[in-house]
Design an enzyme around this catalytic site. Structure first.
Site, PDB file in Angstrom:
ATOM      1  N   ASP A  69       0.831  -1.198   0.000  1.00  0.00           N
ATOM      2  CA  ASP A  69       0.000   0.000   0.000  1.00  0.00           C
ATOM      3  C   ASP A  69       0.870   1.255   0.000  1.00  0.00           C
ATOM      4  O   ASP A  69       1.476   1.593   1.012  1.00  0.00           O
ATOM      5  CB  ASP A  69      -0.911  -0.006   1.226  1.00  0.00           C
ATOM      6  CG  ASP A  69      -1.867   1.179   1.255  1.00  0.00           C
ATOM      7  OD1 ASP A  69      -2.092   1.777   0.180  1.00  0.00           O
ATOM      8  OD2 ASP A  69      -2.392   1.493   2.335  1.00  0.00           O
ATOM      9  N   ASP A 111      -1.883   5.128  -5.536  1.00  0.00           N
ATOM     10  CA  ASP A 111      -2.205   4.337  -4.347  1.00  0.00           C
ATOM     11  C   ASP A 111      -2.365   2.879  -4.752  1.00  0.00           C
ATOM     12  O   ASP A 111      -3.416   2.478  -5.263  1.00  0.00           O
ATOM     13  CB  ASP A 111      -3.487   4.873  -3.698  1.00  0.00           C
ATOM     14  CG  ASP A 111      -3.831   4.145  -2.409  1.00  0.00           C
ATOM     15  OD1 ASP A 111      -3.044   3.290  -1.984  1.00  0.00           O
ATOM     16  OD2 ASP A 111      -4.884   4.441  -1.835  1.00  0.00           O
TER      17      ASP A 111
END
Length: 380
Positions: free
Chosen positions: A101, A319
């Protein structure tokens, strides 16, 4: 990575060429010869070792090592919808599968007595629970520990006067969340330095021990052991290893977009030529890009450039922990209209749970996730 493995012990022929450049005349000529003869065979493990050393030379950018992590998962939300890697933590080392992430900063894993943590996964990976008490190299982080202040940069750390433990409370954009406390223990990894692979390396790092999970984190269909944050704050593993001189304060992440999935994740820079770069917007908490326009079928859409501007309430970020791409409404509506205008007249668009889908025949439906875009409203 992601492709079907070869049977153990298989012997395969390897072809490696050595090139000699002759510059005495123009045009230059290249004489190629085999580094390994045609009838010579190598074990798969030896060939993979050669490749890893070569990749290490490609990735090496400084005097420190390059840390390599395996990548699994796919982009397809109907299959996996996330990318994850395997880490080894503690003494003795135990495996933990964590989602990659770039939109968060901290590494955390599920811990014993966790409330809401899944115990099995639809990804067919074993789930583990970290136990600080069973690892002799583990230690708890107190509120007075200066390492606790690293989490305060992003308002992640919370301290309890009752037990003096440095804790955290994370809330993600999808409504899920986790809370727990910080521990320090060994992270085990492979490094490449000077063209040589060094196994069984380790370094102490601070990471989160999750005691509570809510929202989608509690679901078992795509459950993993935790989240591996690659943000810019000092609490990230990238920053921690860089501060110890183990790897550069940079990472390289390549996501495979086909059904086989997988990819590359290393702590270090790729120095391979022919890579196209785009600058990041400075002084931002996330990895913001200067998005300029959107084109469909070669035609630039009429979208006000201010929609793509970066401010305290909007911007374009990269992201890897988000399954879909999201567009502001002022960009989303023209984008969907452009897509609809170029599809075949036999294709019928329709809405399903707020998603734009396209019926391509009476029996076959184009999956709604194929567009992989969602709309959101920008709060002014």
């Amino acid at each position: 990575m992601g492709a079907a493995p070869f049977p153990a012990g298989i012997l395969i022929a390897a072809v490696v060429f050595h090139a000699t450049v002759v510059l005495s005349s123009f045009p230059a000529t290249f004489h190629l010869e085999r580094g390994i003869t045609a009838n010579y065979k190598l074990k798969l493990s030896k060939l993979k070792e050669r490749d890893r050393v070569r990749h290490g030379r490609m990735l090496q950018s400084s005097g420190v090592g390059v840390v390599d992590f395996p990548v699994q998962g796919t982009f397809d939300p109907f299959l996996v919808g996330l990318y994850y890697t395997r880490l080894q933590l503690g003494t003795p080392p135990r495996d933990f599968y964590v989602q990659i992430d770039t939109g968060s900063d901290v590494l955390w894993v599920s811990c014993g007595s966790c409330n809401g943590c899944p115990v099995n996964s639809g990804l067919h990976i074993p789930l583990n629970f970290f136990d600080p008490g069973s690892s002799p190299t583990a230690s708890l982080i107190s509120c007075s520990d200066q390492r606790c202040s690293l989490g305060l940069q992003s308002s992640d750390s919370v301290c309890s006067a009752q037990n003096n433990l440095c804790g955290y409370n994370f809330q993600y954009g999808d409504g899920s969340g986790t809370s727990g406390y910080y521990v320090s223990d060994l992270l085990h990894f492979d490094t490449v330095l000077g063209g040589s692979v060094m196994n069984n390396s380790s370094a102490p790092i601070v990471f989160g021990c999750s005691a509570l999970q809510t929202g989608d984190l509690t679901k078992s269909d795509r459950a993993v052991d935790g989240i591996f944050g690659f943000g810019q704050q000092d609490m990230s593993v990238v920053s921690q290893l860089a501060s110890q001189g183990i790897s550069p304060r940079a990472f390289s992440h390549c996501l495979k977009g086909d059904d086989s999935g997988g990819g590359i994740l290393v702590l270090g820079e790729i120095v391979e030529p022919n890579i196209v770069y785009t600058p990041l917007v400075p002084s931002q908490p996330h990895y913001n890009l200067n998005m300029q326009s959107i084109s469909v079928n070669g035609q630039t859409l009429a979208i006000d450039p201010s929609v793509f501007g970066t401010s305290s309430s909007q911007g374009t970020i990269i992201d890897s922990g988000t399954t879909l791409a999201y567009l502001a409404e002022a960009a989303y509506d023209p984008f969907i209209s452009a897509i609809t205008s170029i599809v075949s007249p036999s294709v019928r668009p329709y809405l399903s749970k707020g998603n734009h889908c396209y019926l391509i025949s009476s029996r076959v439906v184009l999956r709604c996730g194929a567009l992989a875009f969602r709309k959101f409203r920008v709060k002014g």
